[in-house]
Design an enzyme around this catalytic site. Structure first.
Site, PDB file in Angstrom:
ATOM      1  N   ASP A 196       1.824  -6.688  -2.985  1.00 28.63           N
ATOM      2  CA  ASP A 196       2.728  -6.147  -4.005  1.00 28.63           C
ATOM      3  C   ASP A 196       2.484  -6.885  -5.315  1.00 28.63           C
ATOM      4  O   ASP A 196       1.615  -7.762  -5.386  1.00 28.63           O
ATOM      5  CB  ASP A 196       4.194  -6.249  -3.555  1.00 28.63           C
ATOM      6  CG  ASP A 196       5.006  -5.061  -4.069  1.00 28.63           C
ATOM      7  OD1 ASP A 196       4.989  -4.832  -5.291  1.00 28.63           O
ATOM      8  OD2 ASP A 196       5.630  -4.364  -3.262  1.00 28.63           O
ATOM      9  N   HIS A 257       2.123  -1.274  -7.898  1.00 32.34           N
ATOM     10  CA  HIS A 257       2.518  -2.498  -7.174  1.00 32.34           C
ATOM     11  C   HIS A 257       1.286  -3.349  -6.858  1.00 32.34           C
ATOM     12  O   HIS A 257       1.146  -3.872  -5.756  1.00 32.34           O
ATOM     13  CB  HIS A 257       3.281  -2.139  -5.893  1.00 32.34           C
ATOM     14  CG  HIS A 257       4.692  -1.690  -6.144  1.00 32.34           C
ATOM     15  ND1 HIS A 257       5.685  -2.552  -6.552  1.00 32.34           N
ATOM     16  CD2 HIS A 257       5.264  -0.461  -6.064  1.00 32.34           C
ATOM     17  CE1 HIS A 257       6.824  -1.867  -6.690  1.00 32.34           C
ATOM     18  NE2 HIS A 257       6.593  -0.600  -6.419  1.00 32.34           N
ATOM     19  N   GLU A 321       6.238   4.305  -6.869  1.00 37.70           N
ATOM     20  CA  GLU A 321       6.584   3.632  -8.125  1.00 37.70           C
ATOM     21  C   GLU A 321       5.351   3.203  -8.923  1.00 37.70           C
ATOM     22  O   GLU A 321       5.198   2.033  -9.257  1.00 37.70           O
ATOM     23  CB  GLU A 321       7.471   2.410  -7.828  1.00 37.70           C
ATOM     24  CG  GLU A 321       8.790   2.794  -7.186  1.00 37.70           C
ATOM     25  CD  GLU A 321       9.688   1.601  -6.921  1.00 37.70           C
ATOM     26  OE1 GLU A 321      10.893   1.735  -7.175  1.00 37.70           O
ATOM     27  OE2 GLU A 321       9.206   0.556  -6.449  1.00 37.70           O
TER      28      GLU A 321
HETATM   29  C1  ACM Z   1      10.042   1.805  -2.317  1.00 37.77           C
HETATM   30  O1  ACM Z   1      11.184   1.418  -2.060  1.00 37.77           O
HETATM   31  N1  ACM Z   1       9.560   1.629  -3.536  1.00 37.77           N
HETATM   32  C2  ACM Z   1       9.196   2.440  -1.331  1.00 37.77           C
END
Ligand code: ACM
Length: 766
Positions: A196, A257, A321
């Site tokens: 991440d 991420h 995201e």
């Molecule tokens: C997430 O909670 N961004 C998968």
């Protein structure tokens, strides 16, 4: 017709049988789908014969538990004469994970179609024994089980838990501890979120900088925060999980991420960096560059090593995201979009995911992605993990794609499970055990013909606010047991009251595993309360548990006064409360500070005033404690309409370019709080300190600026009250001060309705 009638009778009989379970002392979680209790018990003897398939892990589990906790030794015997017989029998049981367990006074017969089924049958048998069977030491107990016929098979094939080890790292042995418990509850998928923005946690030999640079960020104390798993450790965990019939699915996040990876290898971003692993939570704008062929080679090489470590047919590639801002700014991305006829950056993300799908297909793997990968057109063979509610899952299943349900509203186990006033800081939300339990993974909007595409569900544990390994466990348990039962037990056999009853036994098993699970806290009222005459304080718990309390400042014990009715307070008191579970285990202590005062009279008129506050501020220095401000030599002075304007004056954290130390400075705000009507008010303030009439009313020093539990009740006569607020522009616990709202918020306090909306209070300056 005849067959339909006899099926109906069988169905009615099954329902009736299951009703019997609720009243029995059978505590198995997840609740078996068919249980018929019969008369008698089976008593274990010191030494008994067992007949089982060669090298059966299920038999080994039973032997190990019985010998460790009970000192009972199982010896290999012949099938006819053994007290315990475990057999693979595909005539008796068809479901690959199912089993049939028949306990009679003289014999235990366990049948299953597979070794997995036998393993689950043994887990059920262990749960029929006293909970101390999970002890790692010899204990005295009555080692017997009730006679029973259980026919069981799971409702869903995917029953998972996701652990985010990036925001906070979980050492390998703590993962194994969680796997042990998952196996007890027949959970079979561990989704391991390994990369991440804030940390890359998997060793990749070809790219050592991924862990050397991407594995360490600057912690909020300014010291390095590190951690990663070596490939040897990963192989060991995968093997450990497999022995417990748990498949490990790794997640390598892309194209978003990815900040930790890009800090190590910035050439795969759009701007070329330089970057550092992100130090605060939230979503990062710098992502992989999808218009550079070398990005795909880089990821393909990483995935070569990942695929070699994980036998799972799935690799999770994230996809959630991913801000598109860098792609919109990039001429290279614009050119690629033109060339490929991609009409939006969402389609560009789909282009990226489809290329990754092909790369992984060549390595013999299928992809799972978060529901955002639907946005620009789904990759042909992708499985969707639906997290932004259920819509992504509904759309994907109806389009013929497999789906795993993880809607954030019910299956995000990083949410609060009780009142934020009594719980460690969390990302937000409220998801009680009962809410998790009530979930059903097949929404009505999925057509019945497509319902089989819902493989199951998963509880997701994101770790931004899980500062210690124990906090991981506290958030996960016991809600993970509800996830397990939703995944295993047919909806018509679920019963929340009975689940909560069975939990009493299961909590003792969790104790044997030293799991630090959530215990419902005494909820209600505030932690700081000023009052004029007297107070009557009611408390509740979100599951039925006993509450004890003291009013002399000592920590309550099992012998303290039991809470039965609202507590009357007439003088200055420190009230301490704790919950007690039936086995005697106690919750953390809740402390409530109760101060008797005279309602304060405010100034009745304020001449030449204007709305706003005076702000003395500095842009320099990094402060985590208010008394550090004594060293400030030069303050600047201005007037602001409200304290959040501080961040337009003092530069705030800027996406992707910050680390602790960069948010800096502090503000001291003075002025008057206006209370129009006399009465008792609830006050909320995220500032480090709030003074009213020169008295410190709210002290948030050292508290992470999210859901601060320091609200206070204050009786006012009304008017203008001098206030002072101190705001330190720092990052504590990964939360920049600029994310908080520093306005004073108030609501009329009513002890019978404590959920009145807090609204910003008017403030004035002269
Ligand atoms: C997430 O909670 N961004 C998968």
């Amino acid at each position: 017709m005849k067959r339909i009638t006899s099926y109906f009778i069988l169905f009615a009989a099954l329902l009736f049988m299951n009703r019997q379970v609720a009243s029995s002392m059978i505590n198995v979680v997840p609740r078996p789908n068919y249980v018929k209790e019969t008369a008698g018990i089976f008593a274990f003897r010191q030494s008994m014969q067992v007949y089982s398939p060669k090298h059966s892990g299920a038999a080994a589990l039973l032997e190990r538990k019985l010998s460790t906790a009970a000192g009972i030794h199982l010896l290999p015997g012949s099938n006819k004469h053994s007290a315990i017989e475990m057999v693979i029998d595909t005539n008796a049981v068809q479901s690959p994970e199912g089993y049939q367990l028949n306990v009679t006074p003289r014999r235990i017969l366990l049948q299953a179609a597979t070794e997995t089924g036998l393993y689950y049958g043994v887990q059920t048998l262990l749960q029929l024994l006293p909970p101390q069977i999970e002890s790692r030491q010899l204990v005295k107990a009555s080692w017997r089980v009730p006679c029973v016929l259980i026919k069981d098979a799971p409702a869903f094939t995917y029953r998972g838990i996701m652990l985010d080890v990036c925001r906070h790292f979980l050492p390998a042995e703590r993962i194994k501890k969680i796997l042990d418990v998952m196996a007890m509850y027949k959970m079979n998928r561990f989704h391991w979120h390994l990369t991440d923005d804030q940390g890359w946690r998997i060793q990749i030999k070809r790219y050592p900088k991924l862990t050397q640079i991407g594995g360490t960020r600057v912690g909020d104390n300014g010291k390095p925060y590190s951690g990663y798993y070596t490939q040897d450790q990963i192989r060991d965990i995968v093997k450990y999980a497999a022995a417990r019939h748990i498949e490990v699915i790794p997640e390598i996040e892309m194209p978003g991420h990815a900040m930790a990876a890009l800090a190590a290898y910035p050439q795969y971003s759009n701007t070329g960096g330089p970057f550092k692993p992100r130090t605060v939570w939230g979503v990062e704008n710098n992502v992989y560059n999808p218009a550079n062929d070398s990005t795909y080679s880089f990821l393909s090489h990483i995935l070569d090593e990942v695929c070699a470590l994980f036998p799972s047919k799935y690799i999770h590639i994230g996809g959630d995201e991913c801000p598109k801002i860098r792609w919109k700014e990039s001429p290279q991305c614009q050119l690629l979009m033109k060339k490929e006829g991609l009409k939006s950056t969402e389609e560009l993300q789909s282009y990226f995911v489809k290329r990754m799908e092909k790369i992984l297909e060549k390595k013999g793997k299928k992809i799972i992605g978060w529901d955002e990968i639907l946005e620009g057109g789904i990759a042909p063979s992708a499985t969707i993990m639906s997290w932004r509610g259920e819509q992504g899952g509904i759309d994907a299943a109806n389009a013929g794609h497999d789906v795993i349900m993880t809607p954030d509203s019910v299956l995000y186990l990083d949410h609060y499970q009780g009142s934020p006033l009594c719980e460690p800081a969390k990302i937000g939300g409220l998801t009680t055990l009962q809410q998790v339990y009530a979930y059903h993974p097949i929404p009505k909007a999925i057509s019945p013909a497509m319902a089989h595409h819902v493989l199951g569900l998963q509880g997701n544990l994101w770790s931004e606010y899980l500062y210690t390994p124990n906090l991981f466990e506290y958030s996960l348990f016991p809600r993970a047991l509800a996830v397990a039962e939703v995944g295993w037990t047919q909806p018509q056999n679920k019963d929340v009251k009975d689940f909560i009853r069975r939990l009493e036994d299961q909590q003792i098993r969790l104790d044997e595993h030293h799991i630090d699970y959530y215990i419902p806290m005494p909820e209600g009222n505030l932690n700081y309360m000023e009052f004029a005459d007297s107070l009557r304080l009611p408390f509740t718990t979100n599951r039925p548990v006993k509450v004890v309390y003291t009013i002399n400042g000592t920590i309550p014990t099992v012998h303290s006064t039991t809470y039965k009715a609202p507590i009357l307070i007439t003088k200055i008191t420190t009230l301490k409360l704790r919950s007690i579970l039936p086995q005697g285990k106690m919750s953390a202590t809740r402390t409530i500070h109760l101060t008797k005062t005279h309602p304060v009279k405010g100034i009745s008129t304020l001449s030449q005033s204007q709305q706003g506050l005076r702000m003395r501020y500095t842009r320099k220095g990094y402060y985590v404690k208010v008394d550090q401000l004594k060293g400030v030599r030069q303050w600047k002075d201005t007037i602001v309409s409200q304290p959040n304007e501080f961040f337009t004056v003092v530069p705030i954290y800027k996406d992707g370019k910050s680390y602790p130390g960069e948010p800096r400075g502090a503000g001291i705000f003075t002025g008057y709080l206006y209370i129009s009507q006399p009465g008792t008010y609830r006050l909320h303030c995220d500032a480090d300190e709030l003074y009213i009439n020169g008295k410190l009313m709210i002290n948030n020093t050292g508290i992470i600026k999210r859901s601060v539990p320091t609200d206070v009740t204050v009786p006012f006569q009304g008017g203008y009250y001098p206030i002072k607020m101190i705001v330190l522009n720092n990052i504590l616990g990964g939360v920049p001060a600029s994310w908080a709202d520093f306005r004073i918020k108030i609501a009329k306090w009513d002890s019978s309705n404590t959920s009145g909306e807090l609204l910003p209070a008017p403030v004035f300056v002269r």
